[in-house]
Design a protein around this motif. Sequence first.
Motif, PDB file in Angstrom:
ATOM      1  N   MET A 176      37.022  43.544  29.686  1.00  0.00           N
ATOM      2  CA  MET A 176      36.652  42.367  28.779  1.00  0.00           C
ATOM      3  C   MET A 176      37.676  41.357  29.580  1.00  0.00           C
ATOM      4  O   MET A 176      38.823  41.263  29.833  1.00  0.00           O
ATOM      5  N   ALA A 177      37.044  40.063  29.588  1.00  0.00           N
ATOM      6  CA  ALA A 177      37.679  38.908  30.047  1.00  0.00           C
ATOM      7  C   ALA A 177      37.934  37.890  28.891  1.00  0.00           C
ATOM      8  O   ALA A 177      37.213  37.964  28.025  1.00  0.00           O
ATOM      9  N   VAL A 178      38.963  37.615  28.877  1.00  0.00           N
ATOM     10  CA  VAL A 178      39.621  36.540  27.814  1.00  0.00           C
ATOM     11  C   VAL A 178      40.293  35.337  28.600  1.00  0.00           C
ATOM     12  O   VAL A 178      41.164  35.626  29.505  1.00  0.00           O
ATOM     13  N   GLY A 179      39.593  34.115  27.998  1.00  0.00           N
ATOM     14  CA  GLY A 179      40.163  32.937  28.636  1.00  0.00           C
ATOM     15  C   GLY A 179      39.416  31.712  27.600  1.00  0.00           C
ATOM     16  O   GLY A 179      39.151  31.751  26.584  1.00  0.00           O
ATOM     17  N   ASN A 180      39.634  30.674  28.355  1.00  0.00           N
ATOM     18  CA  ASN A 180      39.278  29.312  27.880  1.00  0.00           C
ATOM     19  C   ASN A 180      38.347  28.437  28.596  1.00  0.00           C
ATOM     20  O   ASN A 180      38.623  27.596  29.164  1.00  0.00           O
ATOM     21  N   PRO A 181      37.079  28.936  28.788  1.00  0.00           N
ATOM     22  CA  PRO A 181      36.071  28.178  29.771  1.00  0.00           C
ATOM     23  C   PRO A 181      35.970  26.753  28.929  1.00  0.00           C
ATOM     24  O   PRO A 181      35.662  26.576  27.842  1.00  0.00           O
ATOM     25  N   TYR A 182      35.726  25.824  29.808  1.00  0.00           N
ATOM     26  CA  TYR A 182      35.491  24.470  29.386  1.00  0.00           C
ATOM     27  C   TYR A 182      36.115  24.102  28.264  1.00  0.00           C
ATOM     28  O   TYR A 182      35.642  23.290  27.551  1.00  0.00           O
ATOM     29  N   GLN A 183      37.370  24.567  28.068  1.00  0.00           N
ATOM     30  CA  GLN A 183      38.149  24.115  27.163  1.00  0.00           C
ATOM     31  C   GLN A 183      37.574  24.358  25.566  1.00  0.00           C
ATOM     32  O   GLN A 183      37.977  23.725  24.746  1.00  0.00           O
ATOM     33  N   LEU A 184      36.865  25.396  25.680  1.00  0.00           N
ATOM     34  CA  LEU A 184      36.172  25.888  24.366  1.00  0.00           C
ATOM     35  C   LEU A 184      37.258  26.567  23.399  1.00  0.00           C
ATOM     36  O   LEU A 184      36.955  26.900  22.287  1.00  0.00           O
ATOM     37  N   GLY A 185      38.293  26.914  23.867  1.00  0.00           N
ATOM     38  CA  GLY A 185      39.327  27.938  23.347  1.00  0.00           C
ATOM     39  C   GLY A 185      39.011  29.233  23.810  1.00  0.00           C
ATOM     40  O   GLY A 185      38.296  29.840  24.318  1.00  0.00           O
ATOM     41  N   GLU A 186      39.642  30.152  22.785  1.00  0.00           N
ATOM     42  CA  GLU A 186      39.686  31.664  23.052  1.00  0.00           C
ATOM     43  C   GLU A 186      38.169  32.025  23.212  1.00  0.00           C
ATOM     44  O   GLU A 186      37.356  32.039  22.273  1.00  0.00           O
ATOM     45  N   THR A 187      37.716  32.640  24.269  1.00  0.00           N
ATOM     46  CA  THR A 187      36.511  33.215  24.530  1.00  0.00           C
ATOM     47  C   THR A 187      36.406  34.721  25.220  1.00  0.00           C
ATOM     48  O   THR A 187      37.259  34.839  26.271  1.00  0.00           O
ATOM     49  N   VAL A 188      35.593  35.414  24.643  1.00  0.00           N
ATOM     50  CA  VAL A 188      35.733  36.784  25.010  1.00  0.00           C
ATOM     51  C   VAL A 188      34.383  37.146  25.588  1.00  0.00           C
ATOM     52  O   VAL A 188      33.473  36.840  25.047  1.00  0.00           O
ATOM     53  N   THR A 189      34.425  37.836  26.846  1.00  0.00           N
ATOM     54  CA  THR A 189      33.210  38.459  27.278  1.00  0.00           C
ATOM     55  C   THR A 189      33.480  39.912  27.965  1.00  0.00           C
ATOM     56  O   THR A 189      34.366  40.190  28.260  1.00  0.00           O
ATOM     57  N   LEU A 190      32.168  40.602  27.933  1.00  0.00           N
ATOM     58  CA  LEU A 190      32.363  42.157  28.152  1.00  0.00           C
ATOM     59  C   LEU A 190      31.697  42.368  29.517  1.00  0.00           C
ATOM     60  O   LEU A 190      30.521  41.712  29.805  1.00  0.00           O
ATOM     61  N   GLY A 191      32.177  43.079  30.150  1.00  0.00           N
ATOM     62  CA  GLY A 191      31.253  43.926  31.456  1.00  0.00           C
ATOM     63  C   GLY A 191      31.846  45.095  32.017  1.00  0.00           C
ATOM     64  O   GLY A 191      32.497  45.525  31.238  1.00  0.00           O
ATOM     65  N   ILE A 192      31.712  45.172  33.261  1.00  0.00           N
ATOM     66  CA  ILE A 192      32.197  46.523  33.685  1.00  0.00           C
ATOM     67  C   ILE A 192      32.917  46.037  35.223  1.00  0.00           C
ATOM     68  O   ILE A 192      32.717  44.891  35.532  1.00  0.00           O
ATOM     69  N   VAL A 193      33.679  47.128  35.628  1.00  0.00           N
ATOM     70  CA  VAL A 193      34.258  46.796  36.932  1.00  0.00           C
ATOM     71  C   VAL A 193      33.011  47.252  37.944  1.00  0.00           C
ATOM     72  O   VAL A 193      32.575  48.039  38.112  1.00  0.00           O
ATOM     73  N   SER A 194      32.641  46.060  38.665  1.00  0.00           N
ATOM     74  CA  SER A 194      31.398  46.117  39.717  1.00  0.00           C
ATOM     75  C   SER A 194      32.032  46.818  41.006  1.00  0.00           C
ATOM     76  O   SER A 194      31.136  47.581  41.641  1.00  0.00           O
ATOM     77  N   ALA A 195      33.249  46.631  41.348  1.00  0.00           N
ATOM     78  CA  ALA A 195      33.730  46.880  42.639  1.00  0.00           C
ATOM     79  C   ALA A 195      35.290  46.871  42.541  1.00  0.00           C
ATOM     80  O   ALA A 195      35.783  46.103  41.647  1.00  0.00           O
ATOM     81  N   VAL A 196      35.868  47.681  43.273  1.00  0.00           N
ATOM     82  CA  VAL A 196      37.300  47.338  43.651  1.00  0.00           C
ATOM     83  C   VAL A 196      37.713  47.436  45.117  1.00  0.00           C
ATOM     84  O   VAL A 196      36.791  47.609  45.950  1.00  0.00           O
ATOM     85  N   GLY A 197      38.697  46.697  45.350  1.00  0.00           N
ATOM     86  CA  GLY A 197      39.191  46.555  46.698  1.00  0.00           C
ATOM     87  C   GLY A 197      38.332  45.587  47.622  1.00  0.00           C
ATOM     88  O   GLY A 197      38.236  45.554  48.731  1.00  0.00           O
ATOM     89  N   ARG A 198      37.839  44.567  46.833  1.00  0.00           N
ATOM     90  CA  ARG A 198      37.053  43.516  47.619  1.00  0.00           C
ATOM     91  C   ARG A 198      38.134  42.552  48.322  1.00  0.00           C
ATOM     92  O   ARG A 198      39.127  42.414  47.692  1.00  0.00           O
ATOM     93  N   THR A 199      37.784  42.234  49.393  1.00  0.00           N
ATOM     94  CA  THR A 199      38.774  41.218  50.268  1.00  0.00           C
ATOM     95  C   THR A 199      37.899  39.927  50.523  1.00  0.00           C
ATOM     96  O   THR A 199      36.488  39.879  50.601  1.00  0.00           O
ATOM     97  N   ASN A 200      38.823  38.864  50.491  1.00  0.00           N
ATOM     98  CA  ASN A 200      38.080  37.660  50.915  1.00  0.00           C
ATOM     99  C   ASN A 200      39.297  36.728  51.474  1.00  0.00           C
ATOM    100  O   ASN A 200      39.977  36.087  50.813  1.00  0.00           O
ATOM    101  N   PRO A 201      39.206  36.658  52.813  1.00  0.00           N
ATOM    102  CA  PRO A 201      40.384  35.923  53.742  1.00  0.00           C
ATOM    103  C   PRO A 201      40.467  34.512  53.126  1.00  0.00           C
ATOM    104  O   PRO A 201      41.884  33.959  53.222  1.00  0.00           O
TER     105      PRO A 201
END
Length: 375
Positions: A176-201
């Motif tokens: 679950m992701a919890v944050g404040n998108p677009y200054q809307l206030g507490e917002t909760v979204t649900l998903g899954i772990v799509s992958a682990v160990g992703r790199t991006n230099p």
Amino acid sequence: MRRLLLPAALVAASFFAGMVVTGRIGPSEQATAQPATPAAQAPVAPAPRSAVPGGPLPELADIAELVIPSVVNISAMGSRQMRLPFGFVDEQPTQSAGSGVVIRKSGDVGYILTNAHVIGDATQLSVVLWNRRERTAELVGIDPYADLALLRVKDPSLQPVIWGDSARLRVAEWVMAVGNPYQLGETVTLGIVSAVGRTNPQMSVVADYIQTDAAINPGNSGGALVNRRGELVGINTWIYSESGGYQGIGFAVPSNLARDVAAQLEKFGKVQRGTISGIIRIAPLNPGLAQDLNVTSTDGVVVYRMRRSGDAWAAGVRAGDVIVGFNGTGIRNTEEFERSMLTAPVGSVATLRVRRAREEFDIKVPITEAPLRTQ
């Protein structure tokens, strides 16, 4: 194209988003105890096992209620100089916003972890808590290499999150992701772990990111990624998007790395990153360059440019050397070499495996503290 959720003017900072999801996935049916079965009766099939490790997913609303008080909205204000004609300079105010996670509390003083790019060069920081209280925040320290920053806030109502172990995450596990998108206030979204160990230099050479499809949009940067027990497993950081908005590909700094960085920031005000003095530039080894250097493999990195006054030259490293190992671990590319240097303990001595023409040997070099990288 990749877009880092960088703080921009007013509302454009790093933010994650999505609609509030509170639902429930029921437990798998359990077989009840059966009396002894007569010989003529067919055997009873075993009860199906739950597909979710550790049991069924709990009530999502309970997780949200547990985590939301630990997530804050961050406002960062500063200024930047604009060059005008005839040599004049105009100072323009800047403001950006993002999310943060309360990770520790001592008395009325709490520590909030967020992304370094949310803070930027701000000179004034404030946070809005779950109960709508607004408090001034103090910057404790920044680690630009991991894109993390630590703030200090005083308020008795701060509620720290529970740390989780990101090393135990499994692909397809609920998050679950919890944050404040677009200054809307507490917002909760649900998903899954799509992958682990992703790199991006381009984002960081020290982080192996968690990839998730939980909806993330500008504003969620610095927010919480939690597991099915409400434990913090990641700090939401950036997205891959061709539109600038949510496309189902978001990335979070793993909690194990975030926890280590936060501890160093709180103790020292910075994270000591290692480097090798005297090596100015390294380059990837391609087939043409390998042939010019008379080496048979393209594994490793080439010392392209160096300074004679540095530790590397004194230890015996020369321009044109191919570094193929660092403290016993093979080096295949520039990202692996940079990560090995940055994560090596300052003050230690590293063993470089060097290939020069047809020879291969070890060189020991001291690790010194790397200069602080700007945002």
